[in-house]
Scaffold this active site. Structure first.
Site, PDB file in Angstrom:
ATOM      1  N   PRO A  38       0.636  -1.161   0.137  1.00 47.46           N
ATOM      2  CA  PRO A  38       0.577  -0.336   0.475  1.00 47.46           C
ATOM      3  C   PRO A  38       0.516   0.916   0.262  1.00 47.46           C
ATOM      4  CG  PRO A  38       0.083  -1.048   2.018  1.00 47.46           C
ATOM      5  CD  PRO A  38       1.023  -2.375   1.567  1.00 47.46           C
ATOM      6  N   ASP A  61       1.600   0.686 -12.167  1.00 46.07           N
ATOM      7  CA  ASP A  61       0.894   1.688 -12.122  1.00 46.07           C
ATOM      8  C   ASP A  61       0.792   3.118 -11.087  1.00 46.07           C
ATOM      9  OD1 ASP A  61      -0.811  -0.144 -13.620  1.00 46.07           O
ATOM     10  OD2 ASP A  61      -1.828  -1.374 -11.797  1.00 46.07           O
ATOM     11  N   LYS A  83      -3.123   6.164 -14.669  1.00 51.47           N
ATOM     12  CA  LYS A  83      -4.255   7.125 -14.901  1.00 51.47           C
ATOM     13  C   LYS A  83      -2.478   8.617 -14.623  1.00 51.47           C
ATOM     14  CE  LYS A  83      -8.078   9.522 -13.566  1.00 51.47           C
ATOM     15  NZ  LYS A  83      -9.011   8.873 -13.044  1.00 51.47           N
ATOM     16  N   GLY A 114      -0.444  -1.351  -6.729  1.00 48.55           N
ATOM     17  CA  GLY A 114      -0.394  -1.346  -5.760  1.00 48.55           C
ATOM     18  C   GLY A 114      -1.127  -2.528  -5.069  1.00 48.55           C
ATOM     19  N   GLY A 115      -0.878  -2.015  -3.610  1.00 46.24           N
ATOM     20  CA  GLY A 115      -1.317  -3.771  -2.854  1.00 46.24           C
ATOM     21  C   GLY A 115      -1.134  -5.002  -3.027  1.00 46.24           C
ATOM     22  N   ASP A 116      -2.346  -5.814  -4.083  1.00 45.09           N
ATOM     23  CA  ASP A 116      -2.174  -7.012  -4.442  1.00 45.09           C
ATOM     24  C   ASP A 116      -2.740  -7.074  -5.531  1.00 45.09           C
ATOM     25  OD1 ASP A 116      -1.307 -10.136  -3.331  1.00 45.09           O
ATOM     26  OD2 ASP A 116      -3.234  -9.962  -4.150  1.00 45.09           O
ATOM     27  N   THR A 144      -2.383  -6.231   0.495  1.00 49.68           N
ATOM     28  CA  THR A 144      -3.472  -5.296   0.039  1.00 49.68           C
ATOM     29  C   THR A 144      -4.122  -4.136   0.777  1.00 49.68           C
ATOM     30  OG1 THR A 144      -5.184  -5.628  -0.840  1.00 49.68           O
ATOM     31  CG2 THR A 144      -5.600  -6.570   1.189  1.00 49.68           C
ATOM     32  N   ALA A 145      -4.335  -3.226   0.227  1.00 52.06           N
ATOM     33  CA  ALA A 145      -4.952  -1.778   1.124  1.00 52.06           C
ATOM     34  C   ALA A 145      -5.251  -2.480   2.314  1.00 52.06           C
ATOM     35  CB  ALA A 145      -5.276  -0.910   0.147  1.00 52.06           C
ATOM     36  N   MET A 195     -11.374   1.706  -3.540  1.00 51.66           N
ATOM     37  CA  MET A 195     -12.284   2.536  -5.021  1.00 51.66           C
ATOM     38  C   MET A 195     -14.184   3.311  -4.267  1.00 51.66           C
ATOM     39  SD  MET A 195     -11.215  -0.193  -8.006  1.00 51.66           S
ATOM     40  CE  MET A 195     -11.472  -0.641  -7.375  1.00 51.66           C
ATOM     41  N   GLY A 224      -3.032   5.548   3.104  1.00 54.28           N
ATOM     42  CA  GLY A 224      -2.891   4.831   4.213  1.00 54.28           C
ATOM     43  C   GLY A 224      -0.990   3.816   3.710  1.00 54.28           C
TER      44      GLY A 224
HETATM   45  N1  SAH Z   1      -5.240  -3.608  -5.602  1.00 55.16           N
HETATM   46  C1  SAH Z   1      -4.994  -3.004  -5.101  1.00 55.16           C
HETATM   47  C2  SAH Z   1      -6.422  -2.317  -4.586  1.00 55.16           C
HETATM   48  C3  SAH Z   1      -6.187  -1.104  -6.247  1.00 55.16           C
HETATM   49  S1  SAH Z   1      -8.256  -0.717  -6.314  1.00 55.16           S
HETATM   50  C4  SAH Z   1      -4.365  -3.282  -3.681  1.00 55.16           C
HETATM   51  O1  SAH Z   1      -4.355  -4.717  -3.222  1.00 55.16           O
HETATM   52  O2  SAH Z   1      -4.873  -2.805  -2.693  1.00 55.16           O
HETATM   53  C5  SAH Z   1      -7.377   1.123  -5.909  1.00 55.16           C
HETATM   54  C6  SAH Z   1      -8.415   1.212  -4.506  1.00 55.16           C
HETATM   55  O3  SAH Z   1      -7.392   0.796  -2.954  1.00 55.16           O
HETATM   56  C7  SAH Z   1      -8.015   3.032  -4.322  1.00 55.16           C
HETATM   57  O4  SAH Z   1      -9.396   3.002  -4.734  1.00 55.16           O
HETATM   58  C8  SAH Z   1      -8.347   2.881  -2.660  1.00 55.16           C
HETATM   59  O5  SAH Z   1      -9.559   2.071  -2.114  1.00 55.16           O
HETATM   60  C9  SAH Z   1      -7.370   1.306  -2.560  1.00 55.16           C
HETATM   61  N2  SAH Z   1      -5.752   1.748  -1.797  1.00 55.16           N
HETATM   62  C10 SAH Z   1      -4.943   1.511  -2.355  1.00 55.16           C
HETATM   63  N3  SAH Z   1      -4.204   1.887  -1.767  1.00 55.16           N
HETATM   64  C11 SAH Z   1      -4.016   2.566  -0.283  1.00 55.16           C
HETATM   65  C12 SAH Z   1      -4.002   3.907   0.408  1.00 55.16           C
HETATM   66  N4  SAH Z   1      -2.638   3.144   0.262  1.00 55.16           N
HETATM   67  N5  SAH Z   1      -4.637   4.133   1.048  1.00 55.16           N
HETATM   68  C13 SAH Z   1      -6.214   4.520   0.791  1.00 55.16           C
HETATM   69  N6  SAH Z   1      -6.697   2.903  -0.300  1.00 55.16           N
HETATM   70  C14 SAH Z   1      -6.043   2.257  -0.675  1.00 55.16           C
END
Ligand code: SAH
Length: 282
Positions: A38, A61, A83, A114-116, A144-145, A195, A224
């Site tokens: 995240p 991304d 984007k 980002g995240g997973d 993941t976030a 989202m 976060g």
């Molecule tokens: N694959 C990512 C999610 C992608 S969808 C994962 O596993 O985390 C994108 C959404 O993830 C954002 O709109 C938000 O809701 C959330 N998100 C991702 N990173 C974040 C962060 N650092 N802080 C808060 N929300 C986050």
């Protein structure tokens, strides 16, 4: 003479091509779908960092933090497919095509997300298409976030006596949202919306209409796991107002459930950040 080292340094593409004999069929490369977590670079897995360091090219991304981008080896070519400000994202099909072309050139690609990659990250779509094209793909899981941001906000996703489970929901859909609000409202456990910022009003009203108590604690976690993390707490009926009043910006998560109240006692990251700030200003 001076051109040769410049080209070799600039792209590993050039270096790897030279190792293929002219008439030999070039071996296809590999795509590693890597979760970057995240935001905090310390939350990258050891494996993710190794793939980043060894890749011939990095395709990344918008949600990959700038601190993580600073870990990219300077000599590795990078391609941003997120984007751009005031622009649409690169269409998924174009990203798939790019990965296919690069892999067929024999490059090992780190596809950093980002995240997973498998949690609302279209990792499944990319993997399906790559495998259909006969390209080798592997996946490096990321935090993941929902897991990372709630941890940094001091909100345990589950807690004995408060929440026996949690559900990750996306408030964004390609066509119509297909959410069974009745089921979500009846679960009586933690709900995390990805989202969901622009749909905060709809989320709150749908959940309350489906029977969830309007006083259920909620949190908005913006950026976060980053130094600029903000955690805004309130009750379900206040959710949309909080987004507007606090001008919450993406990326942000919406957390709904009794566990949110624990942040009052467990907000370790905010405390650490404010202690650090007061040390710096002293
Ligand atoms: N694959 C990512 C999610 C992608 S969808 C994962 O596993 O985390 C994108 C959404 O993830 C954002 O709109 C938000 O809701 C959330 N998100 C991702 N990173 C974040 C962060 N650092 N802080 C808060 N929300 C986050």
């Amino acid at each position: 003479m001076s051109l040769i080292p410049k080209i070799a340094n600039k792209t590993t593409e050039v270096v790897s091509f030279t190792s293929v004999a002219v008439n030999e069929p070039r071996q296809s490369g590999r795509v590693s779908l890597v979760g970057a977590g995240p935001g905090d670079p310390d939350l990258l897995t050891v494996k993710a960092l190794r793939v980043i360091q060894q890749a011939d090219v990095i395709v990344y991304d918008r949600l990959v933090s700038k601190e993580i981008c600073q870990l990219f080896p300077p000599s590795t070519p990078t391609i941003y497919v997120g984007k751009a400000k005031d622009h649409h994202s690169v269409p998924q099909q174009d990203i798939n095509d790019l990965l296919i072309i690069k892999a067929k050139q024999g490059l090992n690609i780190c596809r950093l997300k980002g995240g997973d990659a498998f949690v609302f990250g279209r990792g499944g779509e990319e993997m399906l298409e790559l495998r259909e094209q006969g390209i080798k793909v592997d996946l490096v899981p990321g935090i993941t976030a929902a897991a990372g941001c709630t941890s940094y906000a001091g909100i345990p996703l589950t807690h004995r006596g408060l929440s026996q489970g949690c559900t990750f929901v996306t408030a964004h859909a390609e066509k119509d949202l297909q959410i069974c609000w009745q089921s979500l409202a009846q679960l009586d456990h933690t709900l995390v919306f990805y989202m969901g910022l622009s749909k905060a009003d709809m989320i709150a009203s749908s959940l309350t209409q489906a029977g969830l108590c309007a006083h259920t604690p909620v949190a908005l976690i913006e950026n976060g796991c980053c130094p600029q993390q903000r955690v805004i707490r309130g009750e379900l009926h206040q959710l949309a107002d909080l987004v507007t009043r606090e001008q919450v910006k993406s990326p942000a998560l919406i957390v709904v459930g009794k566990v949110v109240a624990l942040a009052e006692q467990l907000q370790w990251f905010a405390e650490m950040a404010s202690q650090q700030a007061s040390r710096l200003s002293a």
